[in-house]
Design a protein around this motif. Structure first.
Motif, PDB file in Angstrom:
ATOM      1  N   VAL A  33       0.843  -1.200   0.000  1.00 37.63           N
ATOM      2  CA  VAL A  33       0.000   0.000   0.000  1.00 37.63           C
ATOM      3  C   VAL A  33       0.879   1.250   0.000  1.00 37.63           C
ATOM      4  CG1 VAL A  33      -1.691   1.331   1.336  1.00 37.63           C
ATOM      5  CG2 VAL A  33      -1.985  -1.137   1.059  1.00 37.63           C
ATOM      6  N   VAL A  34       1.937   1.237   0.792  1.00 38.42           N
ATOM      7  CA  VAL A  34       2.843   2.382   0.859  1.00 38.42           C
ATOM      8  C   VAL A  34       3.525   2.600  -0.493  1.00 38.42           C
ATOM      9  CG1 VAL A  34       5.003   3.224   1.902  1.00 38.42           C
ATOM     10  CG2 VAL A  34       3.167   2.307   3.353  1.00 38.42           C
ATOM     11  N   ARG A  35       3.942   1.530  -1.144  1.00 34.59           N
ATOM     12  CA  ARG A  35       4.566   1.659  -2.475  1.00 34.59           C
ATOM     13  C   ARG A  35       3.583   2.289  -3.461  1.00 34.59           C
ATOM     14  NH1 ARG A  35       5.957  -3.652  -4.058  1.00 34.59           N
ATOM     15  NH2 ARG A  35       7.610  -3.474  -2.521  1.00 34.59           N
ATOM     16  N   ALA A  36       2.333   1.863  -3.436  1.00 35.05           N
ATOM     17  CA  ALA A  36       1.316   2.446  -4.317  1.00 35.05           C
ATOM     18  C   ALA A  36       1.047   3.906  -3.950  1.00 35.05           C
ATOM     19  CB  ALA A  36       0.020   1.626  -4.239  1.00 35.05           C
ATOM     20  N   THR A  37       1.011   4.195  -2.666  1.00 34.08           N
ATOM     21  CA  THR A  37       0.804   5.563  -2.205  1.00 34.08           C
ATOM     22  C   THR A  37       1.927   6.473  -2.697  1.00 34.08           C
ATOM     23  OG1 THR A  37      -0.400   4.811  -0.251  1.00 34.08           O
ATOM     24  CG2 THR A  37       0.586   7.016  -0.125  1.00 34.08           C
ATOM     25  N   ALA A  38       3.156   5.994  -2.616  1.00 35.67           N
ATOM     26  CA  ALA A  38       4.306   6.772  -3.088  1.00 35.67           C
ATOM     27  C   ALA A  38       4.210   7.025  -4.586  1.00 35.67           C
ATOM     28  CB  ALA A  38       5.605   6.044  -2.748  1.00 35.67           C
ATOM     29  N   SER A  39       3.840   6.006  -5.325  1.00 38.40           N
ATOM     30  CA  SER A  39       3.702   6.148  -6.772  1.00 38.40           C
ATOM     31  C   SER A  39       2.603   7.156  -7.114  1.00 38.40           C
ATOM     32  CB  SER A  39       3.407   4.790  -7.404  1.00 38.40           C
ATOM     33  OG  SER A  39       3.246   4.915  -8.793  1.00 38.40           O
ATOM     34  N   GLU A  40       1.461   7.028  -6.456  1.00 43.47           N
ATOM     35  CA  GLU A  40       0.345   7.943  -6.693  1.00 43.47           C
ATOM     36  C   GLU A  40       0.705   9.383  -6.335  1.00 43.47           C
ATOM     37  OE1 GLU A  40      -2.796   6.216  -4.381  1.00 43.47           O
ATOM     38  OE2 GLU A  40      -2.885   4.438  -5.659  1.00 43.47           O
ATOM     39  N   ALA A  41       1.581   9.552  -5.343  1.00 40.55           N
ATOM     40  CA  ALA A  41       1.995  10.892  -4.921  1.00 40.55           C
ATOM     41  C   ALA A  41       3.058  11.480  -5.851  1.00 40.55           C
ATOM     42  CB  ALA A  41       2.527  10.849  -3.489  1.00 40.55           C
TER      43      ALA A  41
END
Length: 163
Positions: A33-41
């Motif tokens: 989830v954190v990896r996806a959050t970083a990508s989305e940001a």
């Protein structure tokens, strides 16, 4: 199951990821989830890996340093920048956004240092969005947790494939 050290003797610790697999799977899910959050940001993969590596350097986690050095290289990071990462402040090889993310990573790894935390936030707000600041901190928090798992489990760094 008894863990073995590199010399074949019984290890002093247990692999807590294997001993408590449900808890470890939950940590892996958080990291996804954190990896996806970083990508989305808008934090690119190399910046994420720089954060992973810098926190792992601070924590002295050999296993995570090994894993994330490979991940950084696969993401396109240069060996030169990886070689000077521990002294990132003393080189012009990192962008302002990367420098801000690294300062946040260090402040997260040492949250007791209020001066560093304040300085990191101030620098980050100049070049990163609030979503990117949040994501960078989450990346640092997550790798910090993995560092603890690997250090307390005494995960060995595997030998090179060519040996």
């Amino acid at each position: 199951m008894t863990n073995r050290t590199a010399h074949g003797s019984p290890a002093r610790s247990i692999f807590i990821d294997k001993q408590s697999p449900k808890a470890f799977r939950a940590l892996v899910q958080v990291s996804e989830v954190v990896r996806a959050t970083a990508s989305e940001a808008g934090l690119d993969r190399t910046t994420v890996e720089l954060i992973n590596l810098r926190v792992s350097q601070i924590n002295g986690c050999a296993y995570c340093l090994d894993v994330h050095t490979g991940a950084a290289l696969r993401a396109g990071e240069s060996p030169r920048r990886l070689g000077v990462l521990g002294a990132w402040r003393d080189t012009g090889l990192f962008s302002p956004a990367e420098r801000a993310a690294l300062a946040l990573a260090e402040a997260t790894a040492d949250p007791v240092n209020a001066t560093a935390r304040t300085s990191a936030y101030e620098a980050a707000r100049e070049v990163l969005s609030e979503d990117q600041i949040s994501a960078a901190i989450w990346v640092a928090v997550t790798i910090d947790a993995f560092n603890r798992v690997s250090i307390m489990s005494e995960h060995p760094v595997p030998p090179p494939h060519d040996e």
